[in-house]
Motif scaffolding. Sequence first.
Motif, short mmCIF file in Angstrom:
data_model
loop_
_atom_site.label_atom_id
_atom_site.label_comp_id
_atom_site.label_asym_id
_atom_site.label_seq_id
_atom_site.Cartn_x
_atom_site.Cartn_y
_atom_site.Cartn_z
N LYS A 2 0.75 -1.12 -0.15
CA LYS A 2 0.14 0.04 0.11
C LYS A 2 0.80 1.30 -0.11
O LYS A 2 1.75 1.35 1.04
N THR B 93 -2.87 5.42 -3.17
CA THR B 93 -3.58 6.32 -2.70
C THR B 93 -2.96 7.60 -2.70
O THR B 93 -1.83 7.89 -2.11
N PRO B 94 -3.62 8.48 -3.44
CA PRO B 94 -2.98 9.90 -3.16
C PRO B 94 -3.46 10.75 -1.88
O PRO B 94 -4.60 10.38 -1.59
N ILE B 95 -2.53 11.15 -1.29
CA ILE B 95 -2.70 11.86 0.12
C ILE B 95 -1.78 13.10 0.00
O ILE B 95 -0.73 13.11 0.02
N GLU C 99 -2.23 16.08 1.71
CA GLU C 99 -1.72 16.73 2.98
C GLU C 99 -0.45 15.89 3.51
O GLU C 99 -0.57 14.69 3.89
N ASN D 287 0.92 16.21 6.54
CA ASN D 287 0.74 15.43 7.78
C ASN D 287 0.20 14.21 7.61
O ASN D 287 0.43 13.20 8.34
N THR D 288 -0.94 14.27 6.99
CA THR D 288 -1.93 12.85 6.94
C THR D 288 -0.89 11.74 6.16
O THR D 288 -1.07 10.83 6.53
N SER E 250 1.35 10.39 8.76
CA SER E 250 0.60 9.74 9.90
C SER E 250 -0.09 8.31 9.37
O SER E 250 0.03 7.34 10.02
N ALA E 251 -0.17 8.28 7.90
CA ALA E 251 -0.86 7.20 7.29
C ALA E 251 0.64 6.04 7.44
O ALA E 251 0.23 4.68 7.58
N LEU F 132 2.96 6.19 9.66
CA LEU F 132 3.31 5.74 11.15
C LEU F 132 2.28 4.88 11.90
O LEU F 132 2.59 4.13 12.52
N SER F 133 0.95 5.14 11.35
CA SER F 133 -0.13 4.23 11.91
C SER F 133 -0.20 2.85 11.10
O SER F 133 -1.04 2.16 11.75
N GLY G 294 -1.10 2.44 8.01
CA GLY G 294 -2.18 2.43 6.91
C GLY G 294 -1.28 2.18 5.73
O GLY G 294 -1.92 1.48 4.58
N VAL G 295 -0.37 2.67 5.22
CA VAL G 295 0.32 2.32 4.01
C VAL G 295 1.78 1.99 4.36
O VAL G 295 2.42 2.19 5.52
N ARG H 28 10.73 12.76 12.74
CA ARG H 28 9.72 11.98 13.37
C ARG H 28 9.74 10.64 12.70
O ARG H 28 9.65 9.65 13.41
#
Lengths: 520, 349
Positions: A30, A229-231, A233, A235-236, A239-240, A242-243, A245-246, A259
């Motif tokens: 991802k 997935t285009p993101i 932002e 920060n988002t 975050s994706a 670090l969490s 999600g990708v 970070r």
Amino acid sequence: MKKLLAALVGSMALATAPVALSAEATKELKMAYDADPVTLDIHEQLSGGILQLSHMTFDPLVRWTKDLGFEARLAESWERVDDKTMRFKLREGVKFHSGNELTTKDVKFTYDRLKESQDFKAIFKPFSGINIIDDYTFELVTSEPFPLLLNTATYIFPMDSEFYSGETADGKKKDAILKHGNSFASDNLSGTGPYVVTSRQQGVRMEFERFADYWDEESPGNVKKIVLTPIKENNTRVSALLSGGVDFIAPVPPTDLDRIKRDKDSELVTMSGTRIILFHMNQERVEAFKNPKVRQAIAYAINQEGIAAKIMKGFATPAAQLSPAGYQGHNESLKPRYDVEKARQLMKEAGYEDGFTITMMAPNNRYVNDDKIAQAAAAMLARINIKVDLKTLPKAQYWPEYDDRSADMMLIGWHADTEDSANFYEFLTFCTDADSGAGQYNAGNYCNPEIDALVEKANVETDLDKRAAMLQDVEKRLYDDAAFVPLHWQDLAWASKKNVKIEPILNVMNFPYLGDLVVE
Amino acid sequence: MLAFLVQRVSQALLVMFVISVIAFAIQDGLGDPLQEMVGMSVSQEEREALREELGLNDSMVVQYLRFAGKAIQGDLGNSYFYGKPTLEVISEHLPATLELVIGASLIIMLLSVPIGVYAAIRPQALLAKFFMGVSTVGISIPVFLTAIVLIQIYSIGITVEWFPADTGWGQWLNGALSTEGGLPSYGRGDDLTHLFGTWYSGFFSESGLLHLILPCVSLASIMLPLFIRLIRAEMMEVLQSDYIRYARAKGLSAVRINFLHALKNTMLPVITVGGVQVGVMVAYTILTETVFQWPGVGLMFLEAITRSDIPLIVAYLMVVGLIFVVTNTLVDLVYGLVNPTVKLTGKKA
């Protein structure tokens, strides 16, 4: 020399590959970029996003290696026939996603289409034709001796001529290149590349699946499915990652580098880039800029290292010239020359001790920290009594202003599409000529026919060592003349989960070769 | 009733006409749409040709008339970026936004009524004071920040090591304050249920619901405090009125007084404000959707602006104008149902 290098790299790939040979593509990746490709038609737009797509779904004749050499892809080998002709041998048994087999007629189809494309035709202008010898041999012919033939061949991603020929059900030509509205090619794709587009929701997500009949069986890549997935932002996007999600993101904003470094599950890869950020000083708007001493004073007053360290947080390489290291024109001897005392001295010699007022414009959402860079530069110029009236604009509004050259100093970033120094000069420092398109982005209206002539001469010099010497001389002259104020080369950064081995597939052009990506 | 609807429809048309004129008038300030369509090295000639093809060289009036002529037939033009009709693009993105607004509205309704009523009935209770305190903080934090904090806590997770880990209580406190994260931080997930047309819903799968949580909570966080305070204030006022006192004197049960008689009258202004706020919420979705990469109309609109995708911008503004008119109309209708003394067309009762 280049060819030898390619062979060497090829054999190196061979040496490391066998382990992976048997590896089945099973993994899922991802990933998040800041934008998704605007179209599936790789000739519709010349942009980073489209070239990234091209490398995923197509293969070029030759491609760049990490150290800016060439690697054979669909062209198995090549040789110079004469000054103006290069003969290529095409790889046999390569299949398109549609099942059609790749032959020289596809190469010819692609070449003709590139010549039609509004965005690509300029790059292919030196070419005068293509000769098809047989199904797997063809020659590219240029009108003048052309040292950058292989550079340009990296833009030839053979398209499936059968797939893209004919008419759609509603009578539209399938090979049409349409900038607006939908064409067949902007929605359908058949290439030879490692990934097939399986679904696409523009601006939301895009899915790819490994092409079962991919020709390059030595590729270590083991990713079966890619979800992009285009993101937008920053920060988002971070975050994706670090969490969880990708698994892979690009670009990484400079503010978040630490970070990601701190996160034990993530890996950060940075590289000095090739996009130069610079200011033009418009000599037609400001009388003082005609004086080389004033231009030099400005060059002395700007602290490139300070900007790179403080504003870019070390995420940039300070520049004193256009060509980044690795380019033929890169001149080692040119160093940033920050010295306020010297700058004041020069202003005094030029008779502008009391300074003057100028206008400055910069975009605020195009390059990394572009507006902050302009603010810093304005503050630096205040120290030599040049008062700056600064205006920053969103890119959509900035470029029309730039085309009008409507401020005394304007900021621009430039990446050479050909990965070659001459491209910088042609667009940024050549005397402006609306007919030939030379100096299209030369918002300084700097004009030195002598330098232009030297570049033109280098452009037909096929002895690469001689050519390099000429281009380095050009850099030196531009530097001495302070034709513009170079700031830095913007660095590149990518980040991934630890098990995603992105380092080997990344390069300074920012075309990750995802086909070769290994996920553990 | 019919007169009322006719009046509203003509109002809607007027609103949309005005919006389209304004949107057209500002398009020059939005920048050059060509910049996003061609590469940097494309020559001026090529650009000029493309501009001519798109009709961008015609005068503003000609462009507007061409647009209006098609708009009357329901065609709002093609988006430059998506290359298809703008209404189709909007209808593809609208469900995501509506689900976000529905989710946030549900959270607001389910929480604001009980908390507001409670705070009105027991204004001195500690818990009521706590709620009011929190709501003040909530109302003053921008949605952007709320969203980022939520992502950090519930999506990425935080590790707290403030307390000595070698003591039992320290370890417990550290553990209690640390979070695992794990909630999705972007997008709608890949398990959406197809309802009809362009509506793919996240309400019917676990992954879809999980993806809804953070964006909905962020969006709700702006409106929730407002509604709690509104309901509390209205309710307190109603509780002072003569008919409530009379009901008390009559000996009706507290539950019946509070929830049947008082609450009904409390809700009147709340419905009005709510209707207006749904419109405002659509505006706030722009921020929320940006932070969560939520593929709704808000994000679409913001990107359309950065790309100077003028047809899409105009169409979006017109659709939002329509939404405002429709919600206000619905509010007025509901108002009439709740309070029969209200006459819709403004005739004398």
